[in-house]
Write an enzyme that holds these catalytic residues in place. Structure first.
Site, PDB file in Angstrom:
ATOM      1  N   ARG A   1       0.840  -1.210   0.000  1.00 44.06           N
ATOM      2  CA  ARG A   1       0.000   0.000   0.000  1.00 44.06           C
ATOM      3  C   ARG A   1       0.875   1.260   0.000  1.00 44.06           C
ATOM      4  NH1 ARG A   1      -4.472   0.450   4.567  1.00 44.06           N
ATOM      5  NH2 ARG A   1      -2.645   0.893   5.858  1.00 44.06           N
TER       6      ARG A   1
ATOM      7  N   GLU B   1     -16.296   5.804   4.709  1.00 45.21           N
ATOM      8  CA  GLU B   1     -15.490   5.314   5.828  1.00 45.21           C
ATOM      9  C   GLU B   1     -15.393   6.354   6.933  1.00 45.21           C
ATOM     10  OE1 GLU B   1     -11.283   4.791   4.982  1.00 45.21           O
ATOM     11  OE2 GLU B   1     -11.424   6.174   3.315  1.00 45.21           O
TER      12      GLU B   1
ATOM     13  N   LYS C   1      -2.698   6.509   1.369  1.00 44.47           N
ATOM     14  CA  LYS C   1      -2.596   6.904   2.788  1.00 44.47           C
ATOM     15  C   LYS C   1      -1.675   8.112   2.876  1.00 44.47           C
ATOM     16  CE  LYS C   1      -2.422   4.617   7.271  1.00 44.47           C
ATOM     17  NZ  LYS C   1      -3.669   5.189   7.773  1.00 44.47           N
TER      18      LYS C   1
HETATM   19  N1  PLP Z   1      -9.357   4.218   6.504  1.00 46.52           N
HETATM   20  C1  PLP Z   1      -8.584   5.200   6.964  1.00 46.52           C
HETATM   21  C2  PLP Z   1      -8.887   6.577   6.530  1.00 46.52           C
HETATM   22  C3  PLP Z   1      -7.506   4.913   7.825  1.00 46.52           C
HETATM   23  O1  PLP Z   1      -6.729   5.886   8.286  1.00 46.52           O
HETATM   24  C4  PLP Z   1      -7.259   3.579   8.195  1.00 46.52           C
HETATM   25  C5  PLP Z   1      -6.128   3.257   9.060  1.00 46.52           C
HETATM   26  O2  PLP Z   1      -5.072   2.943   8.632  1.00 46.52           O
HETATM   27  C6  PLP Z   1      -8.093   2.588   7.683  1.00 46.52           C
HETATM   28  C7  PLP Z   1      -9.134   2.940   6.849  1.00 46.52           C
HETATM   29  C8  PLP Z   1      -7.862   1.147   8.008  1.00 46.52           C
HETATM   30  O3  PLP Z   1      -6.721   0.659   7.368  1.00 46.52           O
HETATM   31  P1  PLP Z   1      -5.866  -0.510   8.023  1.00 46.52           P
HETATM   32  O4  PLP Z   1      -6.813  -1.577   8.371  1.00 46.52           O
HETATM   33  O5  PLP Z   1      -4.915  -0.892   6.971  1.00 46.52           O
HETATM   34  O6  PLP Z   1      -5.201   0.051   9.227  1.00 46.52           O
HETATM   35  C1  COI Z   2      -3.974   3.328  11.499  1.00 44.46           C
HETATM   36  O1  COI Z   2      -4.907   2.656  11.939  1.00 44.46           O
HETATM   37  O2  COI Z   2      -2.852   2.842  11.322  1.00 44.46           O
HETATM   38  C2  COI Z   2      -4.152   4.725  11.155  1.00 44.46           C
HETATM   39  O3  COI Z   2      -3.334   5.228  10.440  1.00 44.46           O
HETATM   40  C3  COI Z   2      -5.309   5.436  11.707  1.00 44.46           C
HETATM   41  C4  COI Z   2      -5.020   6.740  12.377  1.00 44.46           C
HETATM   42  C5  COI Z   2      -4.137   6.649  13.566  1.00 44.46           C
HETATM   43  C6  COI Z   2      -4.630   7.809  11.427  1.00 44.46           C
END
Ligand code: PLP
Ligand code: COI
Length: 342
Positions: free
Chosen positions: A82, A220, A184
């Site tokens: 990612r 989301e 991200k």
């Molecule tokens: N959506 C957003 C905007 C986020 O910041 C996160 C956190 O990382 C997620 C979704 C969930 O992603 P992940 O499960 O890879 O942490």
């Molecule tokens: C994560 O879950 O890793 C995120 O980046 C969410 C938040 C702390 C920005």
């Protein structure tokens, strides 16, 4: 090496300076070998594109202490991939999966004494990031870059952890239809600060964004993905080009299907369909699974299973996911990278 005096049982999600972070510098078309540094302050040019034009991206993943003393990294290859996509979207150089996992491993090992103990509910949160640096002023990609990984011991992101929270539907957008929602990158989070702060002032844990094109479908949370469960045992989650493809979401899709026997439905999730759901949740690395008690929309609070009690399917998903992460339940092939503890 500092000996942390941390009360593991009260850890939240706050910055704590740990001993070592990884730093690698990109110039002349390559990343250098990378070092571990005790200095938590970056010295960068005032012309850095990260400071002016938001040329930066980040990741979030966790290391878990297992019962036998070993350490589990959860799906770091997915975070590496990612981050490669985020870097490509922002014209930054790619970090290889190997370098990414090696950097994370080095940081975990060097800060091992900061990993919350098995059974405490905490984990070591790793924050890899890439920033554009070097002397520059025009809107163009930076001449140099830094890839870094630091870590902090963390507990729950949303207050109370596995306790239902209320969220509100936001009138703001965090990302544009063909923008950077799926990457991200810091800009998405800068855009979510005001809506998130307004939601918190109104008594909600955070806000939920609708799709930026039609404002009719749930996308989301500002820091986590959304899922819901229907009466007839469907696991429903939005699919959209402006949603961050979360690794927790991806994992829950597989667990819902393979281990809980649910039918997975990915696609548009109309905000008008809230009444179809018996349970809902926010999922992410920091959020883990945070049950959604209710969602405020058009002046009404729509309550799902309960505002006090976690729904049975959410509970099962949580048990499966966290059991895999901490090594108590067998993981699907390739999900865990083992680090031997000292
Ligand atoms: N959506 C957003 C905007 C986020 O910041 C996160 C956190 O990382 C997620 C979704 C969930 O992603 P992940 O499960 O890879 O942490
Ligand atoms: C994560 O879950 O890793 C995120 O980046 C969410 C938040 C702390 C920005």
């Amino acid at each position: 090496m500092s000996v942390p005096s941390i009360d593991w049982s009260t850890l939240g999600f706050s910055y704590i300076k740990t001993d070592y972070r990884y730093l690698s510098h990109w110039s002349q078309d390559q990343w250098d070998a990378g070092v571990l540094s005790e200095d938590n302050v970056l010295h960068i040019s005032e012309g850095s594109t990260a400071l002016h034009y938001g040329q930066q991206c980040f990741e979030g993943l966790k290391a878990y202490r297992c019962k036998d003393g070993s350490i589990n990294l959860f799906r770091p290859d997915q975070n590496a991939l990612r981050m490669q996509r985020s870097c490509a979207r922002l014209m930054m150089p790619s970090v290889s999966v190997e370098q990414f996992i090696d950097a994370c491993t080095q940081v975990v090992k060097a800060n091992e004494h900061f990993i919350p103990p098995y059974g405490s509910g905490g984990a070591l949160y790793l924050r890899p990031f890439v920033i554009g640096v070097g002397d520059n002023i025009g809107v163009r990609t930076a001449p140099e870059f830094i890839f870094s990984v630091f870590c902090i011991p963390v507990g729950p992101y949303f207050k109370g952890g596995m306790k239902p929270c209320n969220f509100m539907i936001s009138n703001y957008d965090r990302a544009a239809p063909n923008g950077t929602g799926a990457a991200k990158v810091g800009g998405n989070y800068a855009a979510s600060l005001l809506p998130g702060s307004e939601a918190k002032s109104a008594g909600f844990a955070d806000c939920i964004y609708l799709d930026p094109l039609t404002h009719t479908n749930i996308e989301e949370v500002g820091s986590a993905n959304f899922f819901a469960i229907t009466q007839d045992k469907q696991f429903v989650t939005p699919r959209s080009a402006s949603v961050l493809p979360g690794i927790t979401r991806l994992s829950l899709i597989q667990l819902a299907k393979d281990r809980l026997g649910l039918t997975v439905v990915e696609g548009d999730v109309p905000v008008g369909d809230l009444k179809k759901f018996t349970e809902a949740g926010a999922c992410g690395t920091a959020a883990v699974i945070t049950p959604i008690g209710g969602i405020q929309y058009n002046g009404e609070l729509h309550v799902f299973h309960s505002q006090e009690e976690v729904g049975p399917v959410t509970q099962q998903l949580y048990k499966e996911l966290t059991g895999i992460q901490s090594g108590d339940i067998e993981a699907p092939e390739g999900w865990i990278v083992k680090i031997q503890g000292a």
